[in-house]
Design an enzyme around this catalytic site. Structure first.
Site, PDB file in Angstrom:
ATOM      1  N   GLN A  33      72.239 112.107  79.031  1.00 43.68           N
ATOM      2  CA  GLN A  33      71.615 110.815  78.739  1.00 43.68           C
ATOM      3  C   GLN A  33      72.244 109.715  79.575  1.00 43.68           C
ATOM      4  O   GLN A  33      73.459 109.648  79.712  1.00 43.68           O
ATOM      5  CB  GLN A  33      71.761 110.483  77.253  1.00 43.68           C
ATOM      6  CG  GLN A  33      71.123 109.152  76.874  1.00 43.68           C
ATOM      7  CD  GLN A  33      71.098 108.948  75.383  1.00 43.68           C
ATOM      8  OE1 GLN A  33      70.207 109.402  74.701  1.00 43.68           O
ATOM      9  NE2 GLN A  33      72.095 108.258  74.861  1.00 43.68           N
ATOM     10  N   ASP A  86      49.474  97.385  74.990  1.00 44.02           N
ATOM     11  CA  ASP A  86      49.656  97.785  76.391  1.00 44.02           C
ATOM     12  C   ASP A  86      48.643  98.873  76.749  1.00 44.02           C
ATOM     13  O   ASP A  86      47.533  98.868  76.229  1.00 44.02           O
ATOM     14  CB  ASP A  86      51.109  98.264  76.597  1.00 44.02           C
ATOM     15  CG  ASP A  86      51.644  97.919  77.975  1.00 44.02           C
ATOM     16  OD1 ASP A  86      51.163  98.514  78.949  1.00 44.02           O
ATOM     17  OD2 ASP A  86      52.536  97.062  78.080  1.00 44.02           O
ATOM     18  N   ASP A 115      61.398 111.873  74.603  1.00 45.99           N
ATOM     19  CA  ASP A 115      62.436 110.895  74.258  1.00 45.99           C
ATOM     20  C   ASP A 115      61.931 109.811  73.306  1.00 45.99           C
ATOM     21  O   ASP A 115      62.678 108.904  72.944  1.00 45.99           O
ATOM     22  CB  ASP A 115      62.986 110.248  75.540  1.00 45.99           C
ATOM     23  CG  ASP A 115      64.487 110.008  75.469  1.00 45.99           C
ATOM     24  OD1 ASP A 115      65.080 110.227  74.400  1.00 45.99           O
ATOM     25  OD2 ASP A 115      65.073 109.596  76.487  1.00 45.99           O
ATOM     26  N   HIS A 129      52.564 102.404  82.266  1.00 49.98           N
ATOM     27  CA  HIS A 129      53.113 101.091  81.927  1.00 49.98           C
ATOM     28  C   HIS A 129      53.519 101.007  80.462  1.00 49.98           C
ATOM     29  O   HIS A 129      54.634 100.599  80.125  1.00 49.98           O
ATOM     30  CB  HIS A 129      52.072 100.028  82.270  1.00 49.98           C
ATOM     31  CG  HIS A 129      52.559  98.626  82.220  1.00 49.98           C
ATOM     32  ND1 HIS A 129      52.524  97.862  81.071  1.00 49.98           N
ATOM     33  CD2 HIS A 129      53.085  97.823  83.183  1.00 49.98           C
ATOM     34  CE1 HIS A 129      53.009  96.662  81.330  1.00 49.98           C
ATOM     35  NE2 HIS A 129      53.351  96.601  82.604  1.00 49.98           N
ATOM     36  N   ASN A 151      69.535 110.344  71.777  1.00 52.19           N
ATOM     37  CA  ASN A 151      69.604 111.760  71.416  1.00 52.19           C
ATOM     38  C   ASN A 151      70.311 112.635  72.440  1.00 52.19           C
ATOM     39  O   ASN A 151      70.227 113.855  72.397  1.00 52.19           O
ATOM     40  CB  ASN A 151      68.181 112.287  71.202  1.00 52.19           C
ATOM     41  CG  ASN A 151      67.284 112.034  72.414  1.00 52.19           C
ATOM     42  OD1 ASN A 151      67.737 111.534  73.445  1.00 52.19           O
ATOM     43  ND2 ASN A 151      66.022 112.348  72.293  1.00 52.19           N
ATOM     44  N   ILE A 203      69.633 112.843  75.637  1.00 52.06           N
ATOM     45  CA  ILE A 203      68.814 113.193  76.796  1.00 52.06           C
ATOM     46  C   ILE A 203      68.168 111.938  77.378  1.00 52.06           C
ATOM     47  O   ILE A 203      67.980 110.937  76.688  1.00 52.06           O
ATOM     48  CB  ILE A 203      67.715 114.214  76.449  1.00 52.06           C
ATOM     49  CG1 ILE A 203      66.668 113.600  75.497  1.00 52.06           C
ATOM     50  CG2 ILE A 203      68.306 115.474  75.851  1.00 52.06           C
ATOM     51  CD1 ILE A 203      65.457 114.475  75.297  1.00 52.06           C
ATOM     52  N   VAL A 222      67.152 108.661  78.511  1.00 53.84           N
ATOM     53  CA  VAL A 222      67.682 107.307  78.380  1.00 53.84           C
ATOM     54  C   VAL A 222      67.727 106.947  76.894  1.00 53.84           C
ATOM     55  O   VAL A 222      67.180 107.652  76.055  1.00 53.84           O
ATOM     56  CB  VAL A 222      66.807 106.276  79.134  1.00 53.84           C
ATOM     57  CG1 VAL A 222      66.789 106.566  80.625  1.00 53.84           C
ATOM     58  CG2 VAL A 222      65.387 106.238  78.572  1.00 53.84           C
ATOM     59  N   ASN A 239      54.822  87.556  87.491  1.00 52.00           N
ATOM     60  CA  ASN A 239      55.582  88.083  88.628  1.00 52.00           C
ATOM     61  C   ASN A 239      55.204  87.504  89.982  1.00 52.00           C
ATOM     62  O   ASN A 239      55.404  88.149  91.005  1.00 52.00           O
ATOM     63  CB  ASN A 239      55.397  89.605  88.706  1.00 52.00           C
ATOM     64  CG  ASN A 239      55.848  90.322  87.462  1.00 52.00           C
ATOM     65  OD1 ASN A 239      56.937  90.075  86.954  1.00 52.00           O
ATOM     66  ND2 ASN A 239      55.006  91.205  86.958  1.00 52.00           N
ATOM     67  N   VAL A 274      55.070  81.594  71.265  1.00 53.19           N
ATOM     68  CA  VAL A 274      55.621  82.892  71.632  1.00 53.19           C
ATOM     69  C   VAL A 274      57.029  82.750  72.214  1.00 53.19           C
ATOM     70  O   VAL A 274      57.495  81.637  72.501  1.00 53.19           O
ATOM     71  CB  VAL A 274      54.707  83.612  72.656  1.00 53.19           C
ATOM     72  CG1 VAL A 274      53.276  83.655  72.160  1.00 53.19           C
ATOM     73  CG2 VAL A 274      54.788  82.971  74.041  1.00 53.19           C
ATOM     74  N   SER A 312      57.386  92.625  82.903  1.00 59.89           N
ATOM     75  CA  SER A 312      56.945  93.607  81.915  1.00 59.89           C
ATOM     76  C   SER A 312      58.116  94.401  81.362  1.00 59.89           C
ATOM     77  O   SER A 312      58.086  94.838  80.211  1.00 59.89           O
ATOM     78  CB  SER A 312      55.949  94.591  82.545  1.00 59.89           C
ATOM     79  OG  SER A 312      54.657  94.071  82.579  1.00 59.89           O
TER      80      SER A 312
END
Length: 383
Positions: free
Chosen positions: A103, A130, A138, A167, A180, A182, A184, A258, A272, A319
């Site tokens: 990991q 999304d 994972d 995405h 866990n 593994i 990330v 972006n 927000v 994002s």
């Protein structure tokens, strides 16, 4: 929003591990001593010579002109074996094990201090609007409900991410990839995800689908809604929906854009939490949208996260920055004891700002400062 590039795939030897097998592996009792031997040749004379010296031939194979054998003995050692005629080399047979999965803690999880807060998340319901989500190893157990609102159609219980760059799956991994051992780990591996697919395979959707997704998330008692998306122009109807969520104390986290300009809509809405992107040096990326309306910066450059069913990609963009903040809010929510209305949203904004690390934007009269996410300091109120 996704910046228009990603950086490769982590080689499977690093994240998936490597192992060696040969045929089927049984469970028979192993001899006391086993040796791998390279022989000058292999014939009856050589076999008899080994047997006379107290060694049993377990297996024999060749590679081009080279001859190898696996031999065993209950009472003879390697010194005796090396003295046997025709034995060129001999060494103890060594156990080989799978490297297994390793990991990696992405730099954004480290730099924000989230890695120090393991186990302190609220296991809250976090909605992601999304491109959907893939059935990634994972993210197993993290998704609690799914729905698709796409082009005016509703599909309950489904939200498969078919986008080329995955995405939505990448965003989900930043928030909640399992701790866990593994791949990330995400910001809050205890989070419960509510997935709304409101953008199609081309990463595009409609305002009507997004607004319906927000309504569904509110109905499902989401505490935080992540929106790594943007629209051209403003929307009075969406603004009314945002106000309704704000009045309920629901935290909506939106990527700032972006193109290196001002904060885009809907991140520019006062209801927000708007998020820009910094790199590993905690400098604002040149492509991140930012102005004085920006709530906070977060890691968004070369972020490693989940894609497809078992892969991991690096992606860059605001994002990727927004879900760092979304996941971080899971640590702060238990600390708030006030009314469930706009005061909660403002309290969260202030908490993030007060304890963030300052990032300076612009120069001269146009210079201003926006904090960068440090959830460890925000959690413990550390200056």
């Amino acid at each position: 929003m996704l910046k228009h590039f990603f950086k490769g795939v982590i080689i499977c030897l690093i994240l998936c591990g490597s192992f060696v097998t040969s045929g089927s592996i049984g469970h028979t009792a192993a001899p006391k001593n086993k040796y791998l031997v390279e022989l000058t040749n292999f014939n009856n004379n050589i076999q008899n010579s080994l047997i006379r010296e107290g060694f049993t031939i377990v297996d024999h194979y060749s590679l081009d002109q080279m001859q190898f054998a696996l031999v065993s003995s209950d009472n003879k050692g390697i010194k005796e074996l090396k003295k046997v005629p025709y034995v060129k080399k001999a060494e103890a047979d060594q156990p080989v094990k799978a490297m297994g999965y390793s990991q990696m803690i992405p730099w954004g999880i480290k730099n924000t201090g989230a890695v120090k807060l393991r186990g302190k998340g609220c296991a809250c319901s976090i909605a992601i609007i999304d491109t959907g989500i893939s059935d990634h190893v994972d993210l197993k157990g993290r998704v609690k409900a799914k729905v698709t609102y796409l082009y005016g159609k509703e599909i309950k219980g489904e939200a498969l991410d078919n986008s080329k760059v995955q995405h939505g799956t990448h965003v989900a991994g930043i928030i909640a990839a399992n701790n866990n051992g593994i791949g990330v780990a995400g910001m809050d591996p205890q989070a419960n995800l509510l997935i709304i697919k409101a953008m199609g395979d081309d990463d595009k959707g409609y305002l009507s689908d997004v607004s319906k997704g927000i309504a569904w998330a509110i109905e499902k008692k989401a505490k935080v809604i992540n929106m790594s998306l943007g629209i051209e122009g403003n929307s009075a109807i969406l603004e009314n929906i945002f106000k309704k969520a704000y009045d309920k104390g629901i935290l909506m986290v939106v990527a700032s854009g972006n193109d290196g300009g001002n904060v885009s809509y809907p991140a520019s809405s006062p209801y927000v939490i708007s998020v820009g992107a910094v790199d590993q040096s905690n400098h604002a990326t040149p492509w991140s949208n930012a102005d004085k309306r920006l709530t906070i910066f977060a890691p968004g450059d070369s972020i490693l996260s989940t894609v497809f069913k078992k892969d991991y990609y690096y992606m860059s963009g605001t994002s990727m920055a927004a879900p760092h903040v979304t996941g971080a809010l899971g640590f702060l929510l238990p600390k708030y004891n006030g009314p469930q209305n706009g005061q909660e949203v403002e309290w969260m904004k202030q908490r993030l700002r007060d304890y963030g690390d300052p990032v300076t934007i612009g120069s001269g009269k146009n210079k201003f400062t926006v904090p960068s996410l440090n959830i460890y300091k925000s959690y413990y109120s550390l200056k």
